[in-house]
Design a protein around this motif. Structure first.
Motif, PDB file in Angstrom:
ATOM      1  N   LEU A  14       0.177   1.837  -4.733  1.00 50.35           N
ATOM      2  CA  LEU A  14       1.547   2.164  -4.377  1.00 50.35           C
ATOM      3  C   LEU A  14       2.404   2.312  -5.627  1.00 50.35           C
ATOM      4  O   LEU A  14       2.047   1.843  -6.709  1.00 50.35           O
ATOM      5  CB  LEU A  14       2.129   1.076  -3.475  1.00 50.35           C
ATOM      6  N   ASN A  15       3.572   2.932  -5.470  1.00 50.78           N
ATOM      7  CA  ASN A  15       4.478   3.088  -6.603  1.00 50.78           C
ATOM      8  C   ASN A  15       5.089   1.729  -6.967  1.00 50.78           C
ATOM      9  O   ASN A  15       5.084   0.792  -6.167  1.00 50.78           O
ATOM     10  CB  ASN A  15       5.574   4.105  -6.284  1.00 50.78           C
ATOM     11  N   PRO A  16       5.621   1.567  -8.196  1.00 56.64           N
ATOM     12  CA  PRO A  16       6.107   0.258  -8.666  1.00 56.64           C
ATOM     13  C   PRO A  16       7.186  -0.358  -7.783  1.00 56.64           C
ATOM     14  O   PRO A  16       7.214  -1.586  -7.610  1.00 56.64           O
ATOM     15  CB  PRO A  16       6.655   0.572 -10.064  1.00 56.64           C
ATOM     16  N   VAL A  17       8.071   0.454  -7.216  1.00 56.46           N
ATOM     17  CA  VAL A  17       9.136  -0.092  -6.372  1.00 56.46           C
ATOM     18  C   VAL A  17       8.549  -0.722  -5.116  1.00 56.46           C
ATOM     19  O   VAL A  17       8.910  -1.845  -4.735  1.00 56.46           O
ATOM     20  CB  VAL A  17      10.155   1.002  -6.002  1.00 56.46           C
ATOM     21  N   ALA A  18       7.630  -0.025  -4.469  1.00 57.06           N
ATOM     22  CA  ALA A  18       7.006  -0.564  -3.257  1.00 57.06           C
ATOM     23  C   ALA A  18       6.258  -1.856  -3.555  1.00 57.06           C
ATOM     24  O   ALA A  18       6.349  -2.831  -2.796  1.00 57.06           O
ATOM     25  CB  ALA A  18       6.072   0.478  -2.641  1.00 57.06           C
ATOM     26  N   LYS A  19       5.511  -1.877  -4.657  1.00 58.14           N
ATOM     27  CA  LYS A  19       4.751  -3.080  -5.005  1.00 58.14           C
ATOM     28  C   LYS A  19       5.679  -4.263  -5.290  1.00 58.14           C
ATOM     29  O   LYS A  19       5.399  -5.394  -4.888  1.00 58.14           O
ATOM     30  CB  LYS A  19       3.860  -2.796  -6.212  1.00 58.14           C
ATOM     31  N   THR A  20       6.800  -4.005  -5.958  1.00 55.93           N
ATOM     32  CA  THR A  20       7.727  -5.099  -6.254  1.00 55.93           C
ATOM     33  C   THR A  20       8.395  -5.617  -4.989  1.00 55.93           C
ATOM     34  O   THR A  20       8.582  -6.829  -4.824  1.00 55.93           O
ATOM     35  CB  THR A  20       8.803  -4.633  -7.253  1.00 55.93           C
ATOM     36  N   LEU A  21       8.767  -4.722  -4.082  1.00 55.93           N
ATOM     37  CA  LEU A  21       9.362  -5.149  -2.821  1.00 55.93           C
ATOM     38  C   LEU A  21       8.395  -6.022  -2.023  1.00 55.93           C
ATOM     39  O   LEU A  21       8.779  -7.035  -1.428  1.00 55.93           O
ATOM     40  CB  LEU A  21       9.783  -3.935  -1.994  1.00 55.93           C
ATOM     41  N   ILE A  22       7.127  -5.626  -2.019  1.00 52.75           N
ATOM     42  CA  ILE A  22       6.120  -6.407  -1.299  1.00 52.75           C
ATOM     43  C   ILE A  22       5.905  -7.766  -1.974  1.00 52.75           C
ATOM     44  O   ILE A  22       5.779  -8.798  -1.305  1.00 52.75           O
ATOM     45  CB  ILE A  22       4.800  -5.612  -1.219  1.00 52.75           C
ATOM     46  N   GLN A 137      11.456   4.129   2.597  1.00 52.30           N
ATOM     47  CA  GLN A 137      11.867   5.298   1.823  1.00 52.30           C
ATOM     48  C   GLN A 137      10.851   5.661   0.748  1.00 52.30           C
ATOM     49  O   GLN A 137      10.660   6.834   0.434  1.00 52.30           O
ATOM     50  CB  GLN A 137      13.229   5.019   1.178  1.00 52.30           C
ATOM     51  N   VAL A 138      10.177   4.660   0.176  1.00 49.31           N
ATOM     52  CA  VAL A 138       9.285   4.915  -0.960  1.00 49.31           C
ATOM     53  C   VAL A 138       7.811   4.956  -0.557  1.00 49.31           C
ATOM     54  O   VAL A 138       6.935   4.954  -1.428  1.00 49.31           O
ATOM     55  CB  VAL A 138       9.502   3.847  -2.065  1.00 49.31           C
ATOM     56  N   ILE A 139       7.530   4.991   0.753  1.00 47.05           N
ATOM     57  CA  ILE A 139       6.152   5.060   1.232  1.00 47.05           C
ATOM     58  C   ILE A 139       5.967   6.351   2.017  1.00 47.05           C
ATOM     59  O   ILE A 139       6.809   6.723   2.840  1.00 47.05           O
ATOM     60  CB  ILE A 139       5.810   3.848   2.129  1.00 47.05           C
ATOM     61  N   ASP A 140       4.859   7.014   1.762  1.00 40.73           N
ATOM     62  CA  ASP A 140       4.543   8.245   2.478  1.00 40.73           C
ATOM     63  C   ASP A 140       4.423   7.980   3.975  1.00 40.73           C
ATOM     64  O   ASP A 140       3.903   6.952   4.408  1.00 40.73           O
ATOM     65  CB  ASP A 140       3.225   8.828   1.954  1.00 40.73           C
ATOM     66  N   THR A 141       4.923   8.915   4.780  1.00 40.91           N
ATOM     67  CA  THR A 141       4.961   8.726   6.230  1.00 40.91           C
ATOM     68  C   THR A 141       3.583   8.418   6.813  1.00 40.91           C
ATOM     69  O   THR A 141       3.448   7.539   7.668  1.00 40.91           O
ATOM     70  CB  THR A 141       5.532   9.981   6.907  1.00 40.91           C
ATOM     71  N   LYS A 142       2.553   9.105   6.359  1.00 40.20           N
ATOM     72  CA  LYS A 142       1.226   8.918   6.931  1.00 40.20           C
ATOM     73  C   LYS A 142       0.653   7.533   6.644  1.00 40.20           C
ATOM     74  O   LYS A 142      -0.208   7.054   7.375  1.00 40.20           O
ATOM     75  CB  LYS A 142       0.273   9.993   6.394  1.00 40.20           C
ATOM     76  N   ARG A 143       1.125   6.888   5.577  1.00 35.83           N
ATOM     77  CA  ARG A 143       0.599   5.575   5.199  1.00 35.83           C
ATOM     78  C   ARG A 143       1.474   4.445   5.697  1.00 35.83           C
ATOM     79  O   ARG A 143       1.153   3.278   5.490  1.00 35.83           O
ATOM     80  CB  ARG A 143       0.485   5.480   3.680  1.00 35.83           C
ATOM     81  N   ARG A 144       2.579   4.758   6.349  1.00 35.38           N
ATOM     82  CA  ARG A 144       3.571   3.734   6.649  1.00 35.38           C
ATOM     83  C   ARG A 144       3.013   2.651   7.575  1.00 35.38           C
ATOM     84  O   ARG A 144       3.257   1.459   7.372  1.00 35.38           O
ATOM     85  CB  ARG A 144       4.816   4.380   7.260  1.00 35.38           C
ATOM     86  N   GLY A 145       2.282   3.045   8.626  1.00 37.58           N
ATOM     87  CA  GLY A 145       1.755   2.050   9.560  1.00 37.58           C
ATOM     88  C   GLY A 145       0.823   1.066   8.878  1.00 37.58           C
ATOM     89  O   GLY A 145       0.941  -0.148   9.047  1.00 37.58           O
ATOM     90  N   ALA A 197      15.341 -12.755  -7.801  1.00 36.95           N
ATOM     91  CA  ALA A 197      16.546 -12.103  -8.317  1.00 36.95           C
ATOM     92  C   ALA A 197      16.242 -11.357  -9.614  1.00 36.95           C
ATOM     93  O   ALA A 197      16.715 -10.232  -9.830  1.00 36.95           O
ATOM     94  CB  ALA A 197      17.651 -13.137  -8.530  1.00 36.95           C
ATOM     95  N   VAL A 198      15.442 -11.960 -10.476  1.00 43.54           N
ATOM     96  CA  VAL A 198      15.064 -11.313 -11.738  1.00 43.54           C
ATOM     97  C   VAL A 198      14.236 -10.062 -11.464  1.00 43.54           C
ATOM     98  O   VAL A 198      14.448  -8.997 -12.074  1.00 43.54           O
ATOM     99  CB  VAL A 198      14.289 -12.299 -12.634  1.00 43.54           C
ATOM    100  N   GLN A 199      13.280 -10.160 -10.525  1.00 43.80           N
ATOM    101  CA  GLN A 199      12.428  -9.016 -10.210  1.00 43.80           C
ATOM    102  C   GLN A 199      13.243  -7.846  -9.651  1.00 43.80           C
ATOM    103  O   GLN A 199      13.047  -6.691 -10.036  1.00 43.80           O
ATOM    104  CB  GLN A 199      11.353  -9.438  -9.193  1.00 43.80           C
ATOM    105  N   ILE A 200      14.139  -8.130  -8.741  1.00 42.61           N
ATOM    106  CA  ILE A 200      14.943  -7.072  -8.120  1.00 42.61           C
ATOM    107  C   ILE A 200      15.902  -6.460  -9.138  1.00 42.61           C
ATOM    108  O   ILE A 200      16.153  -5.246  -9.135  1.00 42.61           O
ATOM    109  CB  ILE A 200      15.704  -7.625  -6.906  1.00 42.61           C
ATOM    110  N   TYR A 201      16.436  -7.273 -10.039  1.00 46.71           N
ATOM    111  CA  TYR A 201      17.354  -6.769 -11.058  1.00 46.71           C
ATOM    112  C   TYR A 201      16.671  -5.724 -11.946  1.00 46.71           C
ATOM    113  O   TYR A 201      17.309  -4.773 -12.415  1.00 46.71           O
ATOM    114  CB  TYR A 201      17.858  -7.932 -11.910  1.00 46.71           C
ATOM    115  N   ARG A 202      15.381  -5.877 -12.165  1.00 44.16           N
ATOM    116  CA  ARG A 202      14.639  -4.972 -13.047  1.00 44.16           C
ATOM    117  C   ARG A 202      14.176  -3.702 -12.341  1.00 44.16           C
ATOM    118  O   ARG A 202      13.651  -2.792 -12.991  1.00 44.16           O
ATOM    119  CB  ARG A 202      13.419  -5.708 -13.611  1.00 44.16           C
ATOM    120  N   MET A 203      14.378  -3.607 -11.039  1.00 42.02           N
ATOM    121  CA  MET A 203      13.941  -2.431 -10.285  1.00 42.02           C
ATOM    122  C   MET A 203      14.945  -1.284 -10.413  1.00 42.02           C
ATOM    123  O   MET A 203      16.127  -1.495 -10.652  1.00 42.02           O
ATOM    124  CB  MET A 203      13.762  -2.792  -8.800  1.00 42.02           C
TER     125      MET A 203
END
Length: 445
Positions: A14-22, A137-145, A197-203
């Motif tokens: 996955l892209n860096p934003v998706a991985k950090t959110l997870i 928003q940052v995940i492809d529709t086909k992979r969302r489920g 908080a630190v992780q989200i600030y860097r996104m």
């Protein structure tokens, strides 16, 4: 094991934003797992009654509901990142104040806003709509489920880790006071909030409306190519005089009407389901303590086993959603969970009740990722914050009243009636979900 390895590799791609959110939600789920086991026991150590505990849990749900709609809609306009930063910073500050000044008033305020003890599987309280919309928003529709199911699986694993910690945290400090022994629970929550908080600030965030504009430009170029091809013959040029394209504004209104209809139906079934879940689910540790006299040392491991096995089953449901569709991935596990739920209050001892609770939680919670993917798939990217907020409100408002009702019933010595009420409401949900939403299954993928 193969499913786990494939899921882990999939998340790694996955892209860096998706991985950090997870990842941040996984960390948050560890703290919430510990809170989910110990918080009601902590309140009982402070001599709170069952109705009082139920009212506090209700307050948390209502406060979250009031904030979540505004946050979701606002996040569509101004972005998601800043709201998650506010959540983590506020959680850290509020928890620190509870540690320093553990007054009942402050506990009600902080616990209500941040949903202490509600076991939200890593969700960011009233800020969850912004978080879900950003992830979608940052995940492809086909992979969302499959990604949402994998995400849910990781959160359940985090809740399992937190539940194991809940068994040992009350014994970390060399104190005999029952209230003070739960202090490490709040230190864990504080630590996780600071890290997140630190992780989200860097996104970095790309606004949804920017993506929508790019998609609109691409669609415009495609339309131009189609029109150019149609002009290739004299016949097509004649027919084009009578062939008018639908007005863009009318297309937008039609799309909104369809989306609003789908969201209304989803809200109805969510309200029924959440009320049924809320009657007993947040009060299970308290119920186990009253019914069988067990404490966190016994309840924590049960919750841990539950969450670890639920994490694995969530990954399997992710595959089920790809093979059989999101609708079946939601309904089938809930049917099995309903039968197990009604058997729990009639258990003769804690061991039997614990086994039934574990099995029921596995099949019931494993559909969380599929339900989330279904909900965010009903609308376009530019409205996912609003959809997530509406979805959250339809869940949290009825669920907020559930613990108050369950606490009142337990408080008067009725330990079976909350389960009967939960059974009836969740049965209605199982019937109504496919009945009202089957027509949208081809869109919510």
């Amino acid at each position: 094991m193969r499913v786990v390895i494939e899921t882990w590799r999939g998340i790694g791609r996955l892209n860096p934003v998706a991985k950090t959110l997870i990842l941040t939600r996984f960390m948050r789920s560890i703290a919430q797992g510990a809170m989910g086991v110990d918080f009601t026991l902590y309140l009982r150590a402070r001599h709170w009654s069952a109705p009082e505990i139920g009212l506090l849990l209700m307050a948390g749900g209502l406060i979250g509901s009031l904030l979540s709609l505004w946050i979701g809609i606002s996040s569509d306009r101004v972005g998601r990142r800043r709201f998650l930063l506010v959540y983590e910073a506020g959680l850290a500050l509020g928890t620190l104040l509870v540690i320093l000044v553990p007054s009942a008033t402050l506990l009600v305020l902080v616990g209500g806003v941040f949903g202490f003890g509600r076991g939200a599987n890593g969700a960011s309280g009233p800020f969850a709509p912004a978080e879900q919309a950003w992830l979608a928003q940052v995940i492809d529709t086909k992979r969302r489920g499959s990604v949402f199911s994998a995400n849910a699986g990781l959160q359940f694993a985090g809740m399992g880790v937190g539940s194991l910690l809940a068994a040992g945290l009350p014994h970390v400090l060399p104190v005999k006071d029952g209230v003070m022994s739960y202090l490490p629970l709040f230190f864990l929550t504080l630590l996780v909030a600071v890290i997140n908080a630190v992780q989200i600030y860097r996104m970095k965030e790309v606004r949804a409306d920017t993506q929508s504009s790019t998609d609109a430009v691409n669609r415009s170029h495609q339309d131009e190519k189609i029109l150019a091809a149609r002009d290739s013959t004299l016949e097509d040029q004649i027919f084009n005089k009578f062939d008018t394209l639908p007005d863009a504004a009318e297309q937008e209104r039609s799309a909104r009407r369809r989306e609003n209809g789908a969201l209304l139906r989803l809200s109805i079934v969510n309200m029924i389901n959440s009320l049924g879940v809320g009657v007993i689910a947040p009060l299970f540790p308290y119920w186990f303590n009253v019914k069988f006299g067990v404490g966190p040392e016994a309840i924590g491991p049960v919750y841990a086993v539950t969450f670890f096995l639920t994490a694995a089953s969530s990954l399997l449901v992710g595959r089920l959603s790809r093979t059989y569709g999101l609708m079946r991935a939601v309904v089938i596990p809930r049917i099995a969970g309903l039968a197990l739920l009604i058997a729990i209050p009639f258990s003769m001892n804690f061991s039997v009740a614990a086994v039934l609770y574990v099995l029921r939680s596995i099949v019931n919670r494993s559909s969380v990722g599929a339900r989330q993917a279904f909900g965010v798939g009903l609308v376009r990217d530019s409205r996912r914050g609003f959809a997530s907020s509406l979805n959250a409100i339809s869940w949290t408002v009825p669920a907020a009243f559930g613990p108050a009702l369950g606490g009142m019933l337990i408080g008067i010595g009725s330990l079976a009636e909350p389960f009967v009420a939960a059974f009836a409401l969740q049965l209605a949900y199982i019937v109504l979900f496919p009945l009202l939403l089957r027509r949208y299954t081809t869109e919510a993928v």
